[in-house]
Write a protein that holds these residues in place. Structure first.
Motif, mmCIF file in Angstrom:
data_model
loop_
_atom_site.group_PDB
_atom_site.id
_atom_site.type_symbol
_atom_site.label_atom_id
_atom_site.label_comp_id
_atom_site.label_asym_id
_atom_site.label_seq_id
_atom_site.Cartn_x
_atom_site.Cartn_y
_atom_site.Cartn_z
ATOM 1 N N UNK A 107 0.845 -1.204 0.000
ATOM 2 C CA UNK A 107 0.000 0.000 0.000
ATOM 3 C C UNK A 107 0.874 1.245 0.000
ATOM 4 N N UNK A 108 1.814 1.267 0.928
ATOM 5 C CA UNK A 108 2.691 2.430 1.053
ATOM 6 C C UNK A 108 3.538 2.632 -0.200
ATOM 7 N N UNK A 109 4.062 1.552 -0.759
ATOM 8 C CA UNK A 109 4.900 1.675 -1.953
ATOM 9 C C UNK A 109 4.120 2.310 -3.099
ATOM 10 N N UNK A 168 2.730 -0.889 -11.164
ATOM 11 C CA UNK A 168 3.153 -2.288 -10.992
ATOM 12 C C UNK A 168 4.654 -2.407 -11.226
ATOM 13 N N UNK A 169 5.156 -1.761 -12.264
ATOM 14 C CA UNK A 169 6.582 -1.833 -12.567
ATOM 15 C C UNK A 169 7.412 -1.138 -11.486
ATOM 16 N N UNK A 170 6.996 0.047 -11.072
ATOM 17 C CA UNK A 170 7.757 0.790 -10.059
ATOM 18 C C UNK A 170 7.764 0.087 -8.706
ATOM 19 N N UNK A 171 6.655 -0.546 -8.384
ATOM 20 C CA UNK A 171 6.518 -1.167 -7.061
ATOM 21 C C UNK A 171 6.816 -2.671 -7.082
ATOM 22 N N UNK A 172 7.137 -3.183 -8.241
ATOM 23 C CA UNK A 172 7.419 -4.610 -8.399
ATOM 24 C C UNK A 172 6.263 -5.467 -7.897
ATOM 25 N N UNK A 173 5.076 -5.111 -8.375
ATOM 26 C CA UNK A 173 3.866 -5.844 -8.035
ATOM 27 C C UNK A 173 3.291 -6.470 -9.302
ATOM 28 N N UNK A 174 2.536 -7.538 -9.134
ATOM 29 C CA UNK A 174 1.820 -8.106 -10.265
ATOM 30 C C UNK A 174 0.649 -7.187 -10.602
ATOM 31 N N UNK A 175 0.057 -7.401 -11.765
ATOM 32 C CA UNK A 175 -1.096 -6.575 -12.125
ATOM 33 C C UNK A 175 -2.244 -6.821 -11.145
ATOM 34 N N UNK A 176 -2.428 -8.088 -10.730
ATOM 35 C CA UNK A 176 -3.464 -8.397 -9.748
ATOM 36 C C UNK A 176 -3.185 -7.766 -8.397
ATOM 37 N N UNK A 177 -1.924 -7.821 -7.982
ATOM 38 C CA UNK A 177 -1.538 -7.200 -6.715
ATOM 39 C C UNK A 177 -1.754 -5.698 -6.746
ATOM 40 N N UNK A 231 -3.921 -4.108 -8.630
ATOM 41 C CA UNK A 231 -5.377 -3.879 -8.600
ATOM 42 C C UNK A 231 -5.912 -3.972 -7.175
ATOM 43 N N UNK A 232 -5.445 -4.968 -6.423
ATOM 44 C CA UNK A 232 -5.890 -5.122 -5.031
ATOM 45 C C UNK A 232 -5.492 -3.922 -4.184
ATOM 46 N N UNK A 233 -4.251 -3.465 -4.339
ATOM 47 C CA UNK A 233 -3.790 -2.305 -3.569
ATOM 48 C C UNK A 233 -4.613 -1.075 -3.956
#
Length: 157
Positions: free
Chosen positions: A47-49, A69-78, A80-82
């Motif tokens: 969340x914070x990232x 997603x790229x900046x925070x190294x999250x998946x697209x699903x992750x 979306x959840x955040x």
């Protein structure tokens, strides 16, 4: 290979392994400070990232979810959840991209900017207080050396 033998050659610590271990310890210590402050606001680190990435976006404090997603190294699903959680918390709004009807923008709200700034200020205060215990000039010297090492290690072989 035994755990204590990892990173050793002929009984000596391999310099690159020692550097990696020390860098890992430094990152873990800095992250622990951030994570403890983030938790006080009921947020996850992801969340914070996302909030911090939006804050650093400049201008209108907005980014496309793919960029987040790229900046925070999250998946697209992750991501979306955040964004869903941050929207429900009032920290982010989603707006349609008028130029591209298939995508949307995620934009930091005033409340999101306020909470992100509070967390960043709290983290900076703790880290500055701790780093002040080092000898004068040590932080600048370490920063310069770490930047040099990162540049060398990130360069193509």
């Amino acid at each position: 290979m035994r755990a204590e033998a990892a990173g050793r050659r002929g009984g000596q610590q391999v310099p690159s392994m020692e550097l990696a271990q020390l860098a890992g310890r430094l990152c873990a210590a800095l992250d622990a400070t951030t994570n403890s402050r983030v938790a006080r606001y009921g947020l996850t680190r992801a969340d914070y990232d996302v909030l911090a990435a939006l804050r650093s976006a400049g201008g209108e404090l907005r980014l496309k979810p793919t960029e987040l997603a790229a900046r925070c190294r999250l998946s697209s699903g992750g991501t979306s959840n955040v964004l869903r959680r941050m929207s429900e918390s009032g920290y982010v709004v989603r707006e349609a991209d008028l130029a591209d009807g298939r995508s949307a923008w995620a934009q930091l709200t005033e409340e999101g900017l306020l909470v992100t700034t509070r967390i960043q200020d709290a983290v900076a205060a703790v880290q500055e207080r701790r780093l002040a215990l080092l000898p004068p000039g040590a932080v600048d010297a370490l920063s310069a050396l770490l930047a040099q090492a990162a540049d060398v290690l990130e360069a193509p072989e």
